[in-house]
Design a protein around this motif. Structure first.
Motif, short mmCIF file in Angstrom:
data_model
loop_
_atom_site.label_atom_id
_atom_site.label_comp_id
_atom_site.label_asym_id
_atom_site.label_seq_id
_atom_site.Cartn_x
_atom_site.Cartn_y
_atom_site.Cartn_z
N VAL A 24 0.84 -1.20 0.00
CA VAL A 24 0.00 0.00 0.00
C VAL A 24 0.87 1.25 0.00
CG1 VAL A 24 -1.72 1.30 1.31
CG2 VAL A 24 -1.93 -1.18 1.11
N ASP A 25 1.94 1.23 0.78
CA ASP A 25 2.83 2.41 0.86
C ASP A 25 3.48 2.72 -0.48
OD1 ASP A 25 2.22 2.74 3.51
OD2 ASP A 25 4.03 1.72 4.26
N VAL A 26 3.99 1.69 -1.17
CA VAL A 26 4.70 1.96 -2.43
C VAL A 26 3.73 2.19 -3.59
CG1 VAL A 26 6.71 0.62 -1.71
CG2 VAL A 26 4.90 -0.51 -3.03
N SER A 27 2.43 1.97 -3.34
CA SER A 27 1.44 2.18 -4.39
C SER A 27 0.68 3.48 -4.22
CB SER A 27 0.44 1.01 -4.42
OG SER A 27 1.09 -0.22 -4.62
N THR A 28 0.89 4.19 -3.12
CA THR A 28 0.14 5.42 -2.84
C THR A 28 1.10 6.49 -2.32
OG1 THR A 28 -0.34 4.65 -0.58
CG2 THR A 28 -1.97 4.13 -2.29
N THR A 29 0.54 7.65 -2.05
CA THR A 29 1.29 8.73 -1.41
C THR A 29 1.01 8.69 0.09
OG1 THR A 29 1.17 10.11 -3.38
CG2 THR A 29 1.66 11.21 -1.30
N HIS A 30 2.05 8.58 0.90
CA HIS A 30 1.89 8.46 2.34
C HIS A 30 2.92 9.35 3.02
CE1 HIS A 30 5.53 5.87 2.79
NE2 HIS A 30 5.21 5.56 1.54
N ASP A 31 2.48 10.09 4.01
CA ASP A 31 3.36 11.01 4.77
C ASP A 31 4.13 11.94 3.83
OD1 ASP A 31 2.54 9.74 7.11
OD2 ASP A 31 4.17 8.28 7.02
N GLY A 32 3.48 12.35 2.76
CA GLY A 32 4.12 13.25 1.80
C GLY A 32 5.10 12.58 0.86
N VAL A 33 5.25 11.25 0.97
CA VAL A 33 6.18 10.51 0.11
C VAL A 33 5.38 9.81 -0.98
CG1 VAL A 33 7.95 8.72 -0.01
CG2 VAL A 33 7.78 10.19 2.02
N ARG A 34 5.79 9.97 -2.23
CA ARG A 34 5.07 9.38 -3.36
C ARG A 34 5.68 8.02 -3.70
NH1 ARG A 34 5.08 9.30 -9.04
NH2 ARG A 34 3.02 9.66 -9.96
N GLY A 35 4.95 6.94 -3.33
CA GLY A 35 5.42 5.60 -3.64
C GLY A 35 6.78 5.30 -3.02
N TYR A 36 7.66 4.70 -3.80
CA TYR A 36 9.03 4.40 -3.35
C TYR A 36 9.99 5.24 -4.17
CZ TYR A 36 13.13 1.81 -1.77
OH TYR A 36 14.33 1.48 -1.20
N ASN A 37 10.76 6.06 -3.48
CA ASN A 37 11.73 6.93 -4.13
C ASN A 37 11.05 7.86 -5.15
OD1 ASN A 37 14.52 7.68 -4.29
ND2 ASN A 37 14.62 6.74 -6.31
N GLY A 38 9.84 8.31 -4.79
CA GLY A 38 9.12 9.26 -5.64
C GLY A 38 8.40 8.64 -6.82
N THR A 39 8.29 7.31 -6.87
CA THR A 39 7.66 6.62 -8.00
C THR A 39 6.76 5.52 -7.46
OG1 THR A 39 9.65 7.02 -9.32
CG2 THR A 39 8.07 5.44 -10.18
N TYR A 40 5.55 5.44 -8.01
CA TYR A 40 4.62 4.39 -7.60
C TYR A 40 5.09 3.02 -8.08
CZ TYR A 40 1.26 8.10 -6.45
OH TYR A 40 0.64 9.21 -5.90
N LEU A 41 4.58 1.98 -7.40
CA LEU A 41 4.94 0.61 -7.77
C LEU A 41 4.59 0.32 -9.22
CD1 LEU A 41 5.84 -2.30 -6.99
CD2 LEU A 41 3.46 -2.72 -6.32
#
Length: 293
Positions: free
Chosen positions: A78-95
């Motif tokens: 869910v975290d790497v597929s969405t924007t959480h705590d102002g962070v977009r996915g993983y390293n600024g890119t969604y899964l």
């Protein structure tokens, strides 16, 4: 007499149903049960796998850093597929974006390798001296693990997209070349001789006899090539692989972020299953006679 005529004039709606009416035919019922069984077995194996995974994680044999429970991996998904705590996915890119970039690299790299493998396979299967010349080199290339020559590709081509595409192309080339060569060499000589007796040119023989006969094995080689390209994906994205699903796995491993590593591995495996299923459907559509003659 009256009772007889009354019985004979009774409407069809009042007649008792015939034996077997309304029942599903036995062959159709068997096919439905077979389809349900085929769908239930993978689902059941998945449930068993998740249950065993949860039991292993809850047993405390290993820490959750090494074996996180399924719920923790789901949270990472869910975290790497969405924007959480102002962070977009993983390293600024969604899964899905990581996966899409890697699939594009596989499409280009494996596509080049498959096309070259088909051409070389046709040439080596029809021209004997070409097979003697190139087959040892293709076998040599097929036995090399991707990491063995990836560093050399980086020295030659830099750290951008070129070494990644080249690595995937080189990895996908041998399976297609070997399977196509073997299939072309196995074409019955009687078919070739019959086509030539009917006045077919060399090109006509290749187009109308050799290619259709070799197509089933060639498509099997294509499926193997795509699988090899997938297995080489993380190696291809070891250097400057972000964004990319393999680069995400490698970067998360550097920080012992096991849930994200598992999310990336599952994404690679599921997408690989989907693509292999599509290739299998393509094979059935292009060579429907396979296994029936």
């Amino acid at each position: 007499m009256t009772s007889t005529s009354t019985a004979s004039s009774a409407s069809p709606a009042t007649r008792p149903p015939e034996a077997g009416a309304g029942k599903v035919p036995a062959p159709r019922r068997r096919r439905a049960l077979s389809r349900a069984r085929r769908a239930a077995l993978p689902f059941g194996s998945l449930l068993l796998f998740l249950a065993g995974w949860q039991l292993l994680a809850a047993s405390g044999t290993w820490s959750q850093t090494l074996v996180p429970p399924p719920a923790k991996v789901w949270d990472a998904f869910v975290d790497v597929s969405t924007t959480h705590d102002g962070v977009r996915g993983y390293n600024g890119t969604y899964l899905v974006e990581h996966l899409g970039i890697s699939l594009r690299r596989i499409a280009f790299g494996a596509g080049i390798g498959i096309a070259a493998g088909v051409v070389f396979g046709l040439l080596m299967g029809t021209v004997g001296w070409l097979r003697s010349l190139f087959e040892p080199w293709i076998t040599f290339l097929r036995t090399l693990p991707p990491l063995a020559y990836f560093s050399l590709l980086i020295i030659w081509l830099g750290i951008n997209e070129e070494p990644k595409i080249t690595l995937l192309a080189v990895a996908a080339f041998p399976p297609v070349a070997v399977s196509t060569t073997t299939a072309v060499a196995a074409v019955p000589s009687s078919l070739v001789e019959a086509a030539r007796a009917l006045g077919a040119s060399r090109w006509d023989v290749v187009k109308d006899v050799v290619v259709p006969s070799a197509l089933p094995e060639t498509l099997t080689g294509v499926r193997l090539a795509v699988g090899v390209a997938y297995s080489s994906l993380v190696a291809a994205e070891l250097v400057n692989g972000l964004p990319g699903i393999g680069g995400m796995v490698k970067d998360a491993a550097n920080y012992n972020n096991t849930p994200v590593v598992l999310v990336g591995i599952i994404a690679i495996g599921v997408s690989g299953l989907v693509i292999d299923g599509l290739l299998l459907r393509l094979e059935r559509a292009v060579v429907p006679w396979r296994g029936r003659v």
